[in-house]
Design an enzyme around this catalytic site. Structure first.
Site, PDB file in Angstrom:
ATOM      1  N   LYS A 106      49.692  81.475 -35.214  1.00 29.06           N
ATOM      2  CA  LYS A 106      49.196  81.995 -33.940  1.00 29.06           C
ATOM      3  C   LYS A 106      49.953  83.291 -33.624  1.00 29.06           C
ATOM      4  CE  LYS A 106      48.556  80.297 -29.158  1.00 29.06           C
ATOM      5  NZ  LYS A 106      48.798  79.148 -28.268  1.00 29.06           N
ATOM      6  N   SER A 187      44.515  77.583 -26.086  1.00 25.54           N
ATOM      7  CA  SER A 187      44.685  78.964 -26.460  1.00 25.54           C
ATOM      8  C   SER A 187      44.885  79.170 -27.957  1.00 25.54           C
ATOM      9  CB  SER A 187      45.860  79.580 -25.696  1.00 25.54           C
ATOM     10  OG  SER A 187      47.093  79.021 -26.120  1.00 25.54           O
ATOM     11  N   SER A 211      46.918  73.539 -25.312  1.00 24.60           N
ATOM     12  CA  SER A 211      46.564  74.661 -26.191  1.00 24.60           C
ATOM     13  C   SER A 211      46.543  74.362 -27.677  1.00 24.60           C
ATOM     14  CB  SER A 211      47.485  75.858 -25.936  1.00 24.60           C
ATOM     15  OG  SER A 211      47.016  76.590 -24.826  1.00 24.60           O
TER      16      SER A 211
END
Ligand SMILES: *[C@@H]1O[C@H](CO)[C@@H](O)[C@H](O)[C@H]1NC(C)=O
Ligand SMILES: *[C@@H]1O[C@H](CO)[C@@H](O)[C@H](O)[C@H]1NC(C)=O
Length: 518
Positions: A106, A187, A211
């Site tokens: 990420k 996310s 997330s």
């Protein structure tokens, strides 16, 4: 769907069908697990170079459509060659674990290499990090190849309230590979999209509240949200150190557990890892990959509010799927304790716990600390980021999506007196809610875990308690959008959660590769 994206869809589909019928060699990389890949390396059916080349080619073809990847590592092939040489020379550790396995991170996880670390924002493009994030140090030690950075909801979804999940300024809107018009959730959207669509072997996401669990659910992958502090947050662009945690997002439970084994443990740059190290079992987590892991496990079901589905046809289908899974869990030897209640659960799940306020107050000092330690950066404080977004509003889509959470955090820290006293009170309230809530429920009923839909408000219960959770693919709704089942427990309960998740996965095998429906 625009003509442009329709064209991309058709191209993607053609390329994909081509890949399915690929005849060169017996080994198929698509959907291969780490065990499959290690075996193929060992039997000289595959090299890391071929593996990286496969993913790079696939990213080139599919990423214009899916936008799960922000950057690929220009050194990935070089690193793959190095792994291949090590394997050939039989150097210690070169045939186990993550050695030679490509991983996507990420984009809030720092790497000290040619890749940028930007949380999806132009404001951090060109910033220079002082060192690899703690988890990246451990990944490299385990032999993993950093393939690139995955897209995300910009700033891990803590910039604004109005933006769609999976959108960031730098790469635009990430797409759900199962149903392109559906949300990928965030996310850690790009991490979920990318492993689901076989753009990488495995990935890392991060979670503050939902997330990892939510995008794992929507992309039919397995996500582990570890106990806070089990994995280092050093070098990870923060929201709040009190709730942030880094975890694997992979296609199978065993892949996720191998990645977890590689990234857990003490890091002198994150004090929380010292305390949480006590949870790590001798011999690591892979010993809990029992196919019969559900035998004798006591699982709690809290119907209200976690299973409050609607009455429409789609919701009824999902509800029936969960009921069917309950039967499977029982058949595999688990004991289900139904209709339980978590005390004050509404306070926790409808925002009255003060979770949002606490995070707003904690965000600015945490972010400023991250920005200050950068070697170079266009922005050095939250105020700088807000100013950047205003100045470059076109670049950052400020006009459409705003930055209201940034502004609130900045406003509160400047205008509210006694921030420390307020935070102390809020945090003590979270502890009380967790102790009287999930902790009491689990202890009183001798539960091993709670079982709930991964996209339910269970994420807030786990978030404020710093508790772990694992999401496993559980089904597809009437449109074909995936959903997951979440097993959550008290701090350090990962061994039990892994046994349960692996037992469930073995008994159900719900995951299937995406078909890129428009
Ligand atoms: C990182 O960002 C710079 C722009 O600041 C760009 O030139 C470079 O290509 C980016 N790195 C990668 C690996 O994409
Ligand atoms: C509150 O803080 C902001 C900065 O975010 C500042 O511009 C404003 O003047 C302050 N307002 C009050 C009432 O103190």
């Amino acid at each position: 769907m625009s003509t442009n994206s329709l064209l991309l869809f058709v191209l993607a589909f053609l390329h994909l069908s081509g890949l399915y019928t690929k005849t060169s060699g017996a080994f198929s990389i698509e959907e291969a697990t780490i065990d499959d890949l290690q075996l193929a390396f060992k039997q000289n059916q595959l090299t890391s170079r071929q593996l990286v080349a496969f993913y790079l080619k696939r990213i080139r073809r599919l990423n214009p459509l899916l936008k799960g990847v922000i950057e690929v590592n220009p050194d990935a092939i070089f690193l793959a060659d190095k792994a291949d040489r090590e394997r050939k020379a039989n150097t210690p550790g070169s045939s186990v674990g993550l050695h030679g396995i490509p991983i996507l991170l990420k984009d809030n996880i720092a790497t000290k290499d040619k890749l940028n670390t930007t949380a999806g924002s132009y404001a951090l493009l060109g910033s220079v990090v002082p060192r690899d994030a703690g988890v990246v140090v451990k990944l490299r030690k385990a032999g993993a190849i950093i393939l690139g950075k995955a897209s995300l909801s910009e700033w891990a979804n803590f910039r604004t309230n109005g933006a769609p999940s999976g959108f960031c300024g730098r790469s635009g809107q990430g797409k759900n590979p199962y149903v392109l018009s559906a949300t990928p959730c965030g996310s850690s959207s790009g991490s979920g999209i990318s492993v689901a669509a076989n753009l990488a072997a495995v990935s890392l996401g991060s979670e503050t509240d939902g997330s990892i669990l939510c995008p794992s659910s929507y992309n039919s992958v397995v996500g582990i949200k570890p106990t806070v502090g089990l994995t280092s947050r050093a070098g990870v662009i923060p929201i709040t150190p009190r709730q942030d945690t880094v975890g694997p997002m992979c296609r199978t439970v065993s892949d996720a557990v191998y990645v977890l084994d590689a990234i857990v443990g003490f890091d002198s740059n994150d004090v929380a890892t010292r305390e949480a190290s006590k949870y790590i079992p001798h011999g690591g987590y892979r010993q809990f990959l029992h196919p019969l892991g559900l035998k004798g496990k006591r699982l709690g079901i809290v119907r209200d509010p976690f299973y409050n589905f609607g009455n429409d046809k789609g919701s009824v289908l999902i509800k029936q799927t969960f009921e069917h899974h309950f039967q499977t869990l029982r058949r595999e030897g688990a004991v289900l304790i139904d209709n339980l209640q978590i005390s004050d659960v509404d306070t926790i799940t409808n925002g009255q716990s003060g979770e949002s306020l606490a995070i707003l107050l904690e965000f600015k000092p945490a972010l400023n600390k991250y920005l200050k330690q950068l070697v170079a950066s266009p922005v050095r404080s939250l105020a700088d980021v807000i100013a950047f977004n205003k100045k470059f509003s076109k670049l950052e889509k400020t006009k459409e999506y705003g930055q209201v959470l940034f502004e609130q955090s900045e406003f509160l820290s400047r205008n509210v007196s006694k921030v420390d006293a307020i935070l102390k009170k809020l945090v003590s309230n979270f502890k009380k809610l967790s102790k009287n809530g999930l902790e009491k429920l689990i202890k009183k009923n001798k539960l091993d875990a709670l079982v709930a839909p991964s996209t339910s408000a269970v994420t807030s219960v786990l978030a404020i308690g710093q508790y772990p959770g694992i999401s496993v693919p559980a089904g597809y709704n009437s449109e074909g959008v995936p959903f997951g089942i979440c097993f959550g427990g008290l701090k350090g309960s990962e061994p039990k959660l892994i046994e349960i998740a692996y037992g469930f996965e073995t008994a159900t095998k719900v995951r299937k590769p995406p078909t890129f429906k428009p």
